[in-house]
Design an enzyme around this catalytic site. Sequence first.
Site, PDB file in Angstrom:
ATOM      1  CD  GLU A  35      -4.430  89.813  30.272  1.00  0.00           C
ATOM      2  OE1 GLU A  35      -3.395  89.114  30.230  1.00  0.00           O
ATOM      3  OE2 GLU A  35      -4.411  91.058  30.387  1.00  0.00           O
TER       4      GLU A  35
ATOM      5  CD  GLU B 280      -4.985  93.389  33.816  1.00  0.00           C
ATOM      6  OE1 GLU B 280      -5.684  92.515  34.377  1.00  0.00           O
ATOM      7  OE2 GLU B 280      -3.846  93.160  33.354  1.00  0.00           O
TER       8      GLU B 280
HETATM    9  C1  IDC Z   1       0.819  90.528  37.178  1.00  0.00           C
HETATM   10  C2  IDC Z   1       1.140  91.238  38.453  1.00  0.00           C
HETATM   11  C3  IDC Z   1       2.353  90.614  39.104  1.00  0.00           C
HETATM   12  C4  IDC Z   1       2.097  89.145  39.278  1.00  0.00           C
HETATM   13  C5  IDC Z   1       1.710  88.508  37.971  1.00  0.00           C
HETATM   14  C6  IDC Z   1       1.407  87.049  38.226  1.00  0.00           C
HETATM   15  O1  IDC Z   1       1.347  92.616  38.179  1.00  0.00           O
HETATM   16  O2  IDC Z   1       2.602  91.199  40.378  1.00  0.00           O
HETATM   17  O3  IDC Z   1       3.268  88.519  39.757  1.00  0.00           O
HETATM   18  O4  IDC Z   1       0.606  89.169  37.418  1.00  0.00           O
HETATM   19  O5  IDC Z   1       0.291  86.577  37.643  1.00  0.00           O
HETATM   20  C7  IDC Z   1      -1.849  91.001  32.867  1.00  0.00           C
HETATM   21  C8  IDC Z   1      -2.590  90.178  33.842  1.00  0.00           C
HETATM   22  C9  IDC Z   1      -2.179  90.505  35.250  1.00  0.00           C
HETATM   23  C10 IDC Z   1      -0.694  90.816  35.339  1.00  0.00           C
HETATM   24  C11 IDC Z   1      -0.425  92.062  34.521  1.00  0.00           C
HETATM   25  C12 IDC Z   1       1.036  92.545  34.597  1.00  0.00           C
HETATM   26  O6  IDC Z   1      -3.990  90.293  33.690  1.00  0.00           O
HETATM   27  O7  IDC Z   1      -2.506  89.409  36.081  1.00  0.00           O
HETATM   28  O8  IDC Z   1      -0.378  91.077  36.688  1.00  0.00           O
HETATM   29  N1  IDC Z   1      -0.827  91.812  33.158  1.00  0.00           N
HETATM   30  O9  IDC Z   1       1.902  91.576  34.106  1.00  0.00           O
HETATM   31  N2  IDC Z   1      -2.038  91.038  31.568  1.00  0.00           N
HETATM   32  C13 IDC Z   1      -1.121  91.833  31.007  1.00  0.00           C
HETATM   33  C14 IDC Z   1      -0.320  92.350  32.013  1.00  0.00           C
END
Ligand code: IDC
Length: 482
Positions: A308, A400
């Site tokens: 991202e 994702e």
């Molecule tokens: C989130 C995980 C969470 C973690 C966080 C830290 O769900 O447990 O603490 O990352 O990096 C994304 C990202 C993905 C995120 C997810 C939800 O690619 O890494 O995971 N998210 O926030 N993009 C949009 C949402």
Amino acid sequence: MFSIPRPSRRHLFVGAAVGALAVAATAVLPSPDAMAATGCAVTYTTNSWQGGFTATVTVKNLGDPVNGWTLGFTFPDSGQRVVQGWSATWQQSGSAVTGRSLDYNGSLGTGASTTVGFNGSWAGSNPSPTAFTLNGTACTGGTGTPPPSTPPPTTPPPTTPPPTTPPPTGTTPVAINGQLRVCGVNLCNQYGRPIQLRGMSTHGLQWFANCYPDASLDALADDWQADLLRISMYVQEQGYETNPAGFTAQVNSLVDKAEARGMYALVDFHTLTPGDPTYNLERAKTFFATVSARNAAKKNVIYEITNEPNGVSWSTIRTYAEQVIPVIRANDPDAVVIVGTRGWSSLGVSEGGNSDEIVNNPVRAENIMYTFHFYAASHKDNYRNEVQRAAARLPLFVTEFGTVTYTGDGAVDTASSNAWLDLLDRLKISYANWTYSDAPEGSAALRPGTCAAGTFTGTSVLTESGAFMRNRIRTPDSFPTS
Ligand code: IDC
């Protein structure tokens, strides 16, 4: 009065100290029986591919406890090199290699083992070393028997079969669809027909490694009938940057597990913060060079080169892609590569843009797709409209998405999730849901504690999001076969 006793007391102390040392030294004078017992056993396994290998070395101390150790061995072939190691300080001089213990693993009690490893390269052949030393003592297994005259077996650990694993046969997604390629705006199978892959994303491998044993992958392939496993390897947040070889090996192991079950493996270089992929450019080149060389012969691997991007222009992302893609192509010319988009892979929408910037300035490479991500409770009609518009012009892959908010937590938004997945089904856009894990957050498919308990089948282990996703994923695929 005072001046006389002081110097004499001083002398007394010094004399006593010398005396004590002398006594102590006498007490440990080497009578052969009283010397520290030594002995060790070593297992050395490799996972080897053309020009490269990963070695795992387990050292068992069969002698008296040691505090600090040096492992030594000699490579049989002059072209063998240690490239990058872990869990020890590695040095090579000619063919002689040493690995010195680190602070945390230096003390080895009697009978204790420690495992270290390295990534290596080879030129002529890659035989395993047969003789090892621990602190200078030959590791003969501790019984006094001479080292074996023939090399020990070099069978790789069961989790990482060699890349020559025969292709799956039968009715799995990979058996039916084979090597994928981009045709027009679609992902096409070996018959040149558009298909949609539906599957799940791991959580961060640095946190949830215990969620992906064989039983978990069996459940995903058989019970969920998933086509796809996204292998989410964070780069920061205690991820790849802290142990490149270790995370690379973990990704490769999951690629093999997916292949063994006929699922596609989406290798996700999970950049997030910082949002500029250029920050990780050298790491990406190293990682993808290794992974693409090792997995070149497989049909089930898809590469996602940045998760991202955020806070950077599309042209920066494009420049990054045009530097990483050739590294992959050099090893694996026919693999599909997926490129992240601006604004957390929102096609630019989350930063006020849209897909026109990509259409007007596409990445100059063949066989690529562009990433779109959404979280159903946060991203609704304006994002759906843009995806529909972009899908007519760009090959898209939803690597994702969540059924909840963009935080990864909160309640499932069933209406928005269904609207999204109906749209993706209709457009044949492939997807992976965040996450196949038991993280304590609404987006996780498995209830907390599931991974430690080790049972993954059925609905009792599923959260609301997990039950929703399993229902969506396990409907028949009907992949075209001609
Ligand atoms: C989130 C995980 C969470 C973690 C966080 C830290 O769900 O447990 O603490 O990352 O990096 C994304 C990202 C993905 C995120 C997810 C939800 O690619 O890494 O995971 N998210 O926030 N993009 C949009 C949402």
